[in-house]
Design an enzyme around this catalytic site. Sequence first.
Site, PDB file in Angstrom:
ATOM      1  N   ASP A 118       0.809  -1.213   0.000  1.00  0.00           N
ATOM      2  CA  ASP A 118       0.000   0.000   0.000  1.00  0.00           C
ATOM      3  C   ASP A 118       0.846   1.269   0.000  1.00  0.00           C
ATOM      4  O   ASP A 118       0.337   2.353  -0.215  1.00  0.00           O
ATOM      5  CB  ASP A 118      -0.910   0.003   1.235  1.00  0.00           C
ATOM      6  CG  ASP A 118      -2.327   0.394   0.888  1.00  0.00           C
ATOM      7  OD1 ASP A 118      -2.687   0.395  -0.296  1.00  0.00           O
ATOM      8  OD2 ASP A 118      -3.095   0.712   1.820  1.00  0.00           O
ATOM      9  N   ASP A 153     -18.462   4.687  13.679  1.00  0.00           N
ATOM     10  CA  ASP A 153     -19.239   4.551  12.447  1.00  0.00           C
ATOM     11  C   ASP A 153     -19.754   5.923  12.035  1.00  0.00           C
ATOM     12  O   ASP A 153     -20.571   6.524  12.748  1.00  0.00           O
ATOM     13  CB  ASP A 153     -20.401   3.582  12.660  1.00  0.00           C
ATOM     14  CG  ASP A 153     -21.134   3.248  11.365  1.00  0.00           C
ATOM     15  OD1 ASP A 153     -21.548   4.195  10.654  1.00  0.00           O
ATOM     16  OD2 ASP A 153     -21.292   2.061  11.065  1.00  0.00           O
ATOM     17  N   ILE A 167     -16.770   6.413   3.384  1.00  0.00           N
ATOM     18  CA  ILE A 167     -17.339   7.697   3.792  1.00  0.00           C
ATOM     19  C   ILE A 167     -17.321   8.680   2.635  1.00  0.00           C
ATOM     20  O   ILE A 167     -18.316   9.379   2.367  1.00  0.00           O
ATOM     21  CB  ILE A 167     -16.561   8.270   4.994  1.00  0.00           C
ATOM     22  CG1 ILE A 167     -16.725   7.370   6.222  1.00  0.00           C
ATOM     23  CG2 ILE A 167     -17.016   9.690   5.309  1.00  0.00           C
ATOM     24  CD1 ILE A 167     -15.781   7.696   7.362  1.00  0.00           C
TER      25      ILE A 167
END
Length: 303
Positions: A49, A182, A231
């Site tokens: 990554d 969340d 998101i």
Amino acid sequence: AEPVLVNNEITRAIERLNPLAPLHNPANVLGIRAISKKWPELPQVAVFDTAFHRTLPEHAWRYAVPDELYTNHGIRRYGFHGTSHEYVAHRAAALLDVPVEEFDAVIAHLGNGASVTAIRGGQSIDTSMGFTPLEGLVMGTRSGDLDPSILVFLGRNGWSPEDLDSMLNRQSGLKGLAGNNDMRSVVEAAEAGDAKAAMALAVASYRLAKYIGGYHVAVGGAKALVFTAGIGENSHQFRNLVAQRLGALGVELDAGLNRERSREPRVISTPTSALPVLVVPTDEERAIAEATAAVVAQASVAR
């Protein structure tokens, strides 16, 4: 590092880097070892990554600490979410009909882990995550940037390194501010009048807006702002909060387009916005699969 075929040396190297990515590397190593044991002839590929961020200039990846920390311990800014940022950069450039080699933008990958990257000429020139994925934005359970003297202060008051690591990586961010990591729940709570949830959104959107402004300067004037990941793709409320803080850059969202839900890349800004604002769904699994196929095919040719 580029994608590579996994062997014992690569596995041990990933394991040695567990302290840099404590939420990810240990689980990945367990998976690698389990597959190697059950299917020893099955090729496995490691896709890193950090690889997309290897183009960061030294002035972006250096920390202002004694040089021996880098030369002896490798302490520098590495960046993460590179697989996503690279994939999204190509998709966004295609949507705007711009060659990726000429694509200058700011990409915000916003999920439980979150990072923002400055893209110039299709390459990463700065990114918010650093030595570990803890640096930068306010995330689901990670603090992002904070004064390092806080850790010294807490250490002198009895906090162990393990305590600090757990607190910063697992108990902070939205969870620390609002009691919930969340984003959907935090937005719902804020809309229902929860002051802690509203403050968490304010802190997170403000931090991101500051980074976007800085990276707009870093790329010499971004030609696009791109939102991606869970998101970034799905929370029109959070995108709107961030855009409201970017008025000085001339950013304007179309309220209707911003609220639309779609799995397709799209523009959500007004025609008069100083730069287009895009939502581009990421597909890290596809990017990893394509990289894996390429490495396996190359290895087969080599044999």
